[in-house]
Design a protein around this motif. Structure first.
Motif: not given
Length: 322
Positions: A201-206
């Motif tokens: 989830l390090k780069f998950s925006k939604l």
């Protein structure tokens, strides 16, 4: 609970709507209500194709724990007699925690809008994107999901056909890997399945959180400005650096024909789609043109301008989950 359904006229009752008595200044009616309260009498009424139980209590009353316990027993007894295990509570009764706990202890299902929340995932995402003037087909979504039942599989596949990239974060990688294979072989859709607490989830925006509780989601390192949609329960993000949007509930508009005085739209509409399959549920929602009215965070309604600072679909900022 007895496995049967009660029929009242032409109404097949598998959900009961329970509310307090109507406020009324008439002295005689108040005396009658008090007598019914002493006797534990629950009035039953058919209204707009629904069955209502009216409890012999008023909003303005100071209800003791003893009275709540007594009323709870009467409700349970009545439900058992009618063979009902699923109920919707009025806004007022829903505020009585002791009443709800008593009913939960008897394995009675109290509709709370959470299943509907999951069913409206697409509408909620589209609501956010409309505010931001962005398109769903350019979107990357990460879904937190463990239970791999038929309904959840259909939900995932439905979203996968709409978005650019769909990431599944799960403790059951083997089960969801089969869905990943099915989507690619039959639809040419790529699905990323992983469970790396440091990177998933390090780069998950939604992030669409289907069934991760607070203690589990807080084990993951998340993008600090992510938008998180929590359908199962209210979630508090413990990371002090988190500056994103944490969505914990919703408000909707529904057709007038469904509305019932004293009950929230969310609970009423959940009773409409209760225990229906995914495709049937989606068809009902689409035909009724259900709209998201507001989204709710930890501190109340989320203002539309709060979404404008969060970029979701800028191509140059996409990051694939490894």
């Amino acid at each position: 609970m007895k496995q049967m359904l009660l029929y009242l006229g032409d109404v097949k009752m598998n959900i009961v709507y329970i509310r307090e008595a109507h406020e009324n200044g008439n002295f005689a009616k108040r005396v009658i209500l008090k007598i019914k309260g002493l006797l534990g009498i629950i009035n039953v009424e058919k209204k707009n194709g629904k069955i209502l139980y009216y409890l012999p209590i008023l909003k303005k009353q100071n209800i003791s724990k003893g009275k709540i316990k007594k009323i709870s027993k009467k409700i349970v007894k009545k439900l058992e007699k009618d063979g009902i295990n699923n109920i919707a509570l009025s806004k007022y009764l829903n505020s009585l925690k002791e009443l709800k706990n008593n009913l939960y202890s008897e394995n009675i299902t109290i509709l709370n809008g959470r299943h509907l929340f999951k069913c409206l995932a697409k509408e909620i995402i589209e609501y956010i994107l409309k505010i931001k003037n962005e398109g769903i087909h350019k979107l990357e979504i990460s879904i937190l999901i463990n239970e791999c039942n038929e309904f959840n599989q259909s939900l995932v596949m439905d979203l996968a056909k709409e978005v650019r990239t769909l990431n599944i974060i799960t403790n059951h990688i083997n089960k969801w890997s089969k869905i990943e294979e099915n989507l690619y072989n039959n639809f040419g859709i790529l699905l990323n399945v992983s469970n790396n607490k440091s990177n998933s989830l390090k780069f998950s925006k939604l992030i669409l959180n289907i069934d991760f509780p607070s203690e589990l989601i807080n084990q993951y390192k998340m993008f600090n400005e992510a938008i998180i949609i929590n359908t199962l329960q209210k979630v508090n993000i413990k990371n002090k650096k988190f500056n994103g949007i944490n969505i914990n509930y919703f408000k909707i508009t529904i057709p007038e024909k469904y509305k019932l005085e004293g009950f929230t739209n969310e609970v009423i509409y959940e009773s409409i789609i209760h225990k229906k399959g995914f495709n049937e549920t989606r068809n009902i929602i689409t035909n009724d043109k259900i709209k998201i009215k507001k989204l709710i965070g930890n501190s109340g309604y989320i203002k539309e301008n709060e979404f404008n600072t969060k970029h979701l679909t800028k191509v140059e900022e996409w990051s694939s989950i490894k």
